[in-house]
Scaffold this active site. Structure first.
Site, PDB file in Angstrom:
ATOM      1  N   SER A 174       0.711  -1.085  -0.029  1.00 31.56           N
ATOM      2  CA  SER A 174      -0.091  -0.168  -0.027  1.00 31.56           C
ATOM      3  C   SER A 174       0.986   1.131  -0.067  1.00 31.56           C
ATOM      4  CB  SER A 174      -0.862   0.149   1.324  1.00 31.56           C
ATOM      5  OG  SER A 174      -0.399   0.313   2.356  1.00 31.56           O
ATOM      6  N   LYS A 175       0.425   2.314  -0.594  1.00 29.98           N
ATOM      7  CA  LYS A 175       0.855   3.627  -0.689  1.00 29.98           C
ATOM      8  C   LYS A 175       1.135   4.148   0.805  1.00 29.98           C
ATOM      9  CE  LYS A 175       0.731   8.193  -2.959  1.00 29.98           C
ATOM     10  NZ  LYS A 175      -0.236   9.114  -3.890  1.00 29.98           N
ATOM     11  N   ARG A 176      -0.014   3.832   1.660  1.00 28.04           N
ATOM     12  CA  ARG A 176       0.007   4.293   2.921  1.00 28.04           C
ATOM     13  C   ARG A 176       1.274   3.894   3.362  1.00 28.04           C
ATOM     14  NH1 ARG A 176      -5.326   3.928   6.208  1.00 28.04           N
ATOM     15  NH2 ARG A 176      -5.946   5.409   4.752  1.00 28.04           N
ATOM     16  N   ASP A 177       1.568   2.782   3.447  1.00 29.41           N
ATOM     17  CA  ASP A 177       2.720   2.050   4.322  1.00 29.41           C
ATOM     18  C   ASP A 177       3.954   2.363   3.651  1.00 29.41           C
ATOM     19  OD1 ASP A 177       0.947   0.943   6.140  1.00 29.41           O
ATOM     20  OD2 ASP A 177       0.410  -0.788   5.001  1.00 29.41           O
ATOM     21  N   GLY A 178       4.019   2.684   2.348  1.00 30.79           N
ATOM     22  CA  GLY A 178       5.467   3.148   1.915  1.00 30.79           C
ATOM     23  C   GLY A 178       6.016   2.115   1.367  1.00 30.79           C
TER      24      GLY A 178
END
Length: 485
Positions: A252-256
Site C-alpha cells: 500500500s501507498k500508505r505504508d510506503g
C-alpha cells in the site's frame, strides 16, 4: 515463432512493485528466448493520466537495467507505441465487430445505467448490462447516430455455454458464459477502453505471450471472444500471482511499500530490488539466491512461477540489500553513501573515505546512515548510565577515573593519526595497570554519546580530530564530576 512480450503500463503515477515484476518477467522471458521486449504506454484513461508519469516509467525500467527493444522513445516497426497516438485505429475495428454482430451500439445514459444497477443491488444481484440496446433495428441505430445521440460500442458476449483457455501458470481455465458482461469497447469520447485497445494492440504488434497479473484471469474469455471474432490467433497467456505484503494485505501507498520509488528513496539498491523481486513468486529450483539480470534471464523458467501470491518481505529485501552493499567496491560504496553522509556531516571536516570504510559492513539501508553517523557532526545529549557496562566492568565512577587519566595522554599527542593514537593509548593503559575496555568504553561514550558506533574510540577520535575529541572528553568529565566514589 519469435517470442514477443510487452509491458504496457498506464502512466498514472509511480511504478508499483507488482507492475515492475510484470515488466521483469516479460523482459526475462523475451531475453531467454532471444525474443523482443516491447514497451507500450496505455494512456486511454485520460482522467487518471499523471503528467510526468511516462518519464517515471522510462527511468524506472532503465534504472533496473530493463532496456526495451521497441517503444515510444526507441521506435520500431509497430508504432506508435503510445495508445493515445493510435486513437484512430480502434473505432474501425469496433465498427467491423458491429457489422459482424459481435458488438453493438449502446445509447443508454449514465442515469439509466445507475437506475438499473441500483435495482439489481436491491434484488441482491450483481449488475451486468442487460443487452438493452442489442435489439435496436439498424434504422433506429442510424437515426440516433445521425441525431448525434452519445453512444458506446459494447461487446455482444454469449450468455450460454462455457469459455475455455489454457494458461501456462494456472492450467486449463473454464468460465460460464453467463458470467460475462457486455464490456464497453469504445467510450463516449471515442477512446477505446483498456480491454479493447489491449487486444487490438497486442495483435497488431505481434505479441506472442501475454504476461500480466492474475486479476485478468476472469477477463481473458472476453479478450478471446474478440480474437475469435476477428479470426486472429490467440496469444499464449502467462498470468502471474499478485505481490502482497503478507497473506492478507496488499502493498500500500500508505505504508510506503507499494512503489519502486519508495524503496529507492529509502536507500535500497536497484540491483537488490530487482534480484529479490524476481524471487517473489518464482524460484530458480536451486539454492542460489543472488543473480545478475543476465543470470536471471538464463535461469528464468515460466513453469516455476508459483500460483500462490508472492509475499514481498521487506526484511528479506533488507538482507539482500545489505549483502549487495557488502559486495560493492570501496569506491562504489563511497560514491553511494556520500549524499547520505552530507545530510548530517556536510562542512564538518569528517574524512568520508575512512568513515565509509567503517560503515560499509554496517550498512543495510542507506537511509539509516545519517542517524548512525550524526554523532560525528554533533554530540548528542546522553545519560551517564551509558558508562555502565558489565562486560567492561565500568560504571560512572570507573569512567570518571579513566577519562581523568586519559585526558592528558590525548592532549600530549602531536601527530594525530590512528596508529599514534592507538599506540599512545595502549601504552598509557598498560602503564596504569588497567584493562583496555575499562578505558576505551568510557572514552567511546564521552566522545560519541552512544553505545553503538562505526569503529571504536580510537577511530572516532581520529575522525573528530584532536580539538573536538578533547572538547567532548571535557564535556564527559563535567557530566561525571559530581559522582561519588
Amino acid at each position: 515463432m519469435k517470442v514477443r512480450t510487452r509491458f504496457a503500463p498506464s502512466p498514472t503515477g509511480f511504478l508499483h512493485l507488482g507492475g515492475l515484476r510484470s515488466a521483469l518477467y516479460g523482459y526475462l522471458f523475451a531475453r531467454q528466448n532471444n525474443g523482443t521486449f516491447i514497451l507500450r504506454i496505455e494512456d486511454t484513461d485520460q482522467e487518471r493520466f499523471v503528467e510526468g508519469a511516462t518519464e517515471v516509467i522510462y527511468n524506472t525500467l532503465r534504472d533496473c537495467g530493463m532496456n526495451w527493444d521497441e517503444g515510444p522513445d526507441v521506435g520500431g516497426d509497430y508504432g506508435p507505441y503510445i495508445q493515445s497516438e493510435r486513437k484512430d485505429l480502434y473505432l474501425p475495428y469496433a465498427k467491423q465487430l458491429v457489422e459482424s454482430g459481435h458488438a453493438y451500439y449502446c445509447f443508454c445514459t449514465k442515469e439509466e445505467l445507475d437506475e438499473r444497477r441500483h435495482a439489481a443491488e436491491a434484488r441482491g444481484e450483481v449488475f451486468k448490462y442487460d443487452k438493452h440496446c442489442l435489439n435496436l433495428s439498424k434504422e433506429e441505430v442510424q437515426a440516433r447516430l445521425d441525431a448525434g445521440v452519445p453512444y458506446v460500442i459494447r461487446l455482444n458476449a454469449p450468455t450460454t455455454g462455457e469459455s475455455h483457455y489454457h494458461d501456462i501458470v494456472f492450467g486449463d481455465m473454464v468460465f460460464p458464459n453467463d458470467t460475462l458482461d457486455d464490456m464497453v469497447l469504445i467510450k463516449q469520447d471515442g477512446m477505446p477502453t483498456y480491454n479493447f485497445a489491449n487486444v487490438i494492440d497486442d495483435h497488431l504488434m505481434g505479441i506472442t505471450h501475454v504476461m500480466r497479473g492474475m486479476e485478468y484471469l476472469s477477463s481473458t474469455p472476453k479478450y478471446n471472444l474478440l480474437y475469435e471474432a476477428f479470426g486472429w490467433e490467440i496469444p499464449q497467456y502467462i498470468h502471474m500471482p499478485p505481490v502482497m505484503r503478507d497473506a492478507q494485505h496488499k502493498l500500500s501507498k500508505r505504508d510506503g511499500d507499494a512503489y519502486y520509488s519508495d524503496f529507492i528513496a529509502k536507500g535500497y539498491l536497484s540491483e537488490a530490488i530487482v534480484n529479490y523481486l524476481a524471487l517473489v513468486g518464482w524460484n530458480p529450483g536451486t539454492e542460489n539466491e543472488f543473480f545478475t539480470l543476465e543470470e536471471l534471464a538464463e535461469a528464468f523458467d515460466v513453469n516455476r512461477i508459483n500460483k500462490a501470491p508472492g509475499i514481498f518481505d521487506v526484511d528479506k529485501l533488507t538482507w539482500f540489500n545489505a549483502e549487495y552493499i557488502r559486495r560493492m567496491s570501496p569506491a562504489e560504496y563511497l560514491e553511494k553513501v556520500t549524499p547520505w553522509f552530507d545530510k548530517v556531516l556536510a562542512g564538518k571536516g569528517i574524512c568520508y573515505t575512512r568513515l565509509a570504510e567503517l560503515m560499509q559492513e554496517r550498512t543495510e539501508i542507506f537511509s539509516r546512515v545519517p542517524e548512525m553517523v550524526s554523532f560525528l557532526g554533533e554530540l548528542p545529549d546522553y545519560d551517564i548510565s551509558l558508562y555502565t557496562h558489565k562486560k567492561m566492568k565500568t560504571d560512572p565512577v570507573v569512567a570518571r577515573n579513566a577519562l581523568t587519566m586519559v585526558r592528558p595522554v590525548l592532549e600530549g599527542i602531536s601527530d594525530w593519526t590512528e596508529p599514534v593514537i592507538h599506540d599512545t593509548l595502549m601504552a598509557a593503559i598498560a602503564e596504569a595497570g588497567l584493562k583496555n575496555g575499562a578505558v576505551l568504553w568510557p572514552l567511546r561514550i564521552a566522545i560519541s554519546g552512544q553505545a553503538s558506533t562505526p569503529g571504536g574510540a580510537i577511530e572516532i577520535a581520529w575522525l573528530l580530530g584532536k580539538e573536538e575529541t578533547l572538547r567532548r572528553l571535557d564535556n564527559g568529565l563535567a557530566k561525571l564530576e559530581d559522582i561519588q566514589a
